[in-house]
Design a protein around this motif. Structure first.
Motif, mmCIF file in Angstrom:
data_model
loop_
_atom_site.group_PDB
_atom_site.id
_atom_site.type_symbol
_atom_site.label_atom_id
_atom_site.label_comp_id
_atom_site.label_asym_id
_atom_site.label_seq_id
_atom_site.Cartn_x
_atom_site.Cartn_y
_atom_site.Cartn_z
ATOM 1 N N SER A 1 -12.993 -1.961 -6.073
ATOM 2 C CA SER A 1 -11.976 -1.759 -5.048
ATOM 3 C C SER A 1 -12.275 -2.620 -3.829
ATOM 4 O O SER A 1 -13.257 -2.398 -3.114
ATOM 5 C CB SER A 1 -11.925 -0.282 -4.632
ATOM 6 O OG SER A 1 -11.120 -0.112 -3.496
ATOM 7 N N ARG A 2 -11.409 -3.587 -3.561
ATOM 8 C CA ARG A 2 -11.601 -4.464 -2.415
ATOM 9 C C ARG A 2 -11.376 -3.725 -1.098
ATOM 10 O O ARG A 2 -12.003 -4.035 -0.086
ATOM 11 C CB ARG A 2 -10.661 -5.672 -2.523
ATOM 12 C CG ARG A 2 -11.103 -6.659 -3.594
ATOM 13 C CD ARG A 2 -10.020 -7.663 -3.922
ATOM 14 N NE ARG A 2 -8.896 -7.022 -4.614
ATOM 15 C CZ ARG A 2 -7.927 -7.694 -5.223
ATOM 16 N NH1 ARG A 2 -7.931 -9.003 -5.214
ATOM 17 N NH2 ARG A 2 -6.953 -7.065 -5.829
ATOM 18 N N THR A 3 -10.472 -2.750 -1.096
ATOM 19 C CA THR A 3 -10.222 -2.014 0.135
ATOM 20 C C THR A 3 -11.411 -1.116 0.487
ATOM 21 O O THR A 3 -11.763 -0.981 1.658
ATOM 22 C CB THR A 3 -8.959 -1.150 0.015
ATOM 23 O OG1 THR A 3 -8.986 -0.448 -1.224
ATOM 24 C CG2 THR A 3 -7.712 -1.995 0.083
ATOM 25 N N ALA A 4 -12.018 -0.480 -0.507
ATOM 26 C CA ALA A 4 -13.174 0.365 -0.244
ATOM 27 C C ALA A 4 -14.328 -0.470 0.307
ATOM 28 O O ALA A 4 -15.035 -0.053 1.235
ATOM 29 C CB ALA A 4 -13.607 1.088 -1.518
ATOM 30 N N VAL A 5 -14.511 -1.669 -0.254
ATOM 31 C CA VAL A 5 -15.566 -2.558 0.235
ATOM 32 C C VAL A 5 -15.229 -3.053 1.639
ATOM 33 O O VAL A 5 -16.102 -3.121 2.513
ATOM 34 C CB VAL A 5 -15.769 -3.741 -0.734
ATOM 35 C CG1 VAL A 5 -16.775 -4.742 -0.162
ATOM 36 C CG2 VAL A 5 -16.273 -3.245 -2.084
ATOM 37 N N ALA A 6 -13.962 -3.413 1.867
ATOM 38 C CA ALA A 6 -13.553 -3.873 3.195
ATOM 39 C C ALA A 6 -13.757 -2.780 4.237
ATOM 40 O O ALA A 6 -14.202 -3.034 5.358
ATOM 41 C CB ALA A 6 -12.088 -4.315 3.171
ATOM 42 N N ASP A 7 -13.445 -1.529 3.865
ATOM 43 C CA ASP A 7 -13.634 -0.427 4.800
ATOM 44 C C ASP A 7 -15.116 -0.179 5.047
ATOM 45 O O ASP A 7 -15.515 0.184 6.153
ATOM 46 C CB ASP A 7 -12.973 0.846 4.249
ATOM 47 C CG ASP A 7 -13.005 1.977 5.259
ATOM 48 O OD1 ASP A 7 -12.470 1.795 6.374
ATOM 49 O OD2 ASP A 7 -13.579 3.041 4.955
ATOM 50 N N SER A 8 -15.954 -0.396 4.026
ATOM 51 C CA SER A 8 -17.400 -0.244 4.220
ATOM 52 C C SER A 8 -17.918 -1.297 5.188
ATOM 53 O O SER A 8 -18.865 -1.055 5.945
ATOM 54 C CB SER A 8 -18.135 -0.349 2.875
ATOM 55 O OG SER A 8 -18.240 -1.689 2.430
#
Length: 231
Positions: free
Chosen positions: A150-157
């Motif tokens: 998940s790119r969004t989960a990584v971006a949010d991290s």
């Protein structure tokens, strides 16, 4: 001639593991939102009390981090999270840019003589606590996001990790101002916050093209840092 059927190896985590990772991401997002709501209220209130651009900017980053985490929560609340990924990435990116714009304007105003920041014991304690809490949340979410793809989960991290960096910058800025009375340290620290926010916003904005399954070398070719890369 009939060729024998060769079973295809599933790509990515098994369905059960994927569901477990999705639940883990949602829990981490909920924890991030809860902490940052408290952090935002404390930072903005304390910053307004002593006219600290860095502290107010830190509080606004917490607000933006809440919106970023909420975008991820919205994405994973749908039946097909991947279909919502691009929109969520755009929300995260715009939130970074908004933070950078506000903090830059206020920092330049302060440097031009628009007001001197005072000492804030509350701000120093808040920065120290965030410096201790944020790395663990960021690491856990990034690990789950990478495994899930998940790119969004990584971006949010990365947004959460940014909070760690900003906590250190804020701690130094407030500390120098408190110890030596160097009021210029506060807006300078805020400008560092703005610069880092621009970089992270740019990375999030182009994240929809990075690491796409059909083009795994996209990030390397573009000279970027692929958020879903392992390692």
């Amino acid at each position: 001639m009939n060729l024998p059927m060769v079973p295809l190896t599933p790509v990515g985590p098994a369905a059960q593991r994927k569901a477990a990772l999705g639940r883990r991401v949602r829990l981490l997002v909920a924890a991030t939102i809860s902490y940052n709501v408290v952090e935002a209220v404390v930072a903005i209130s304390a910053g307004a009390a002593v006219d600290s651009t860095a502290l107010i900017g830190f509080g606004l980053d917490s607000v933006i981090e809440v919106s970023s985490a909420a975008a991820v929560a919205w994405q994973f609340a749908g039946r097909d999270p991947e279909a919502r990924e691009r929109t969520a990435l755009r929300i995260i990116a715009v939130s970074f840019f908004a933070l950078a714009a506000y903090v830059s304007v206020e920092s330049l105003r302060a440097l031009a003589g628009g007001g001197e920041a005072g000492h804030s014991a509350v701000g120093l304690v808040l920065a120290a606590v965030s410096l201790a809490v944020m790395p663990g949340l960021s690491w856990a979410q990034r690990r789950a996001g990478r495994e899930l793809g998940s790119r969004t989960a990584v971006a949010d991290s990365k947004q959460t990790l940014l909070c760690t960096y900003l906590s250190a910058v804020l701690l130094v800025g407030l500390g120098v101002n408190s110890l030596f009375g160097w009021s210029w340290a506060d807006p300078v620290a805020a400008l560092v916050i703005a610069a880092v926010a621009v970089k992270e916003g740019r990375d999030a904005w182009r994240g929809d093209a990075c690491c796409a399954p059909a083009n795994p070398r996209a990030a390397t070719a573009e000279g970027g840092d692929c958020p879903c890369a392992t390692g």
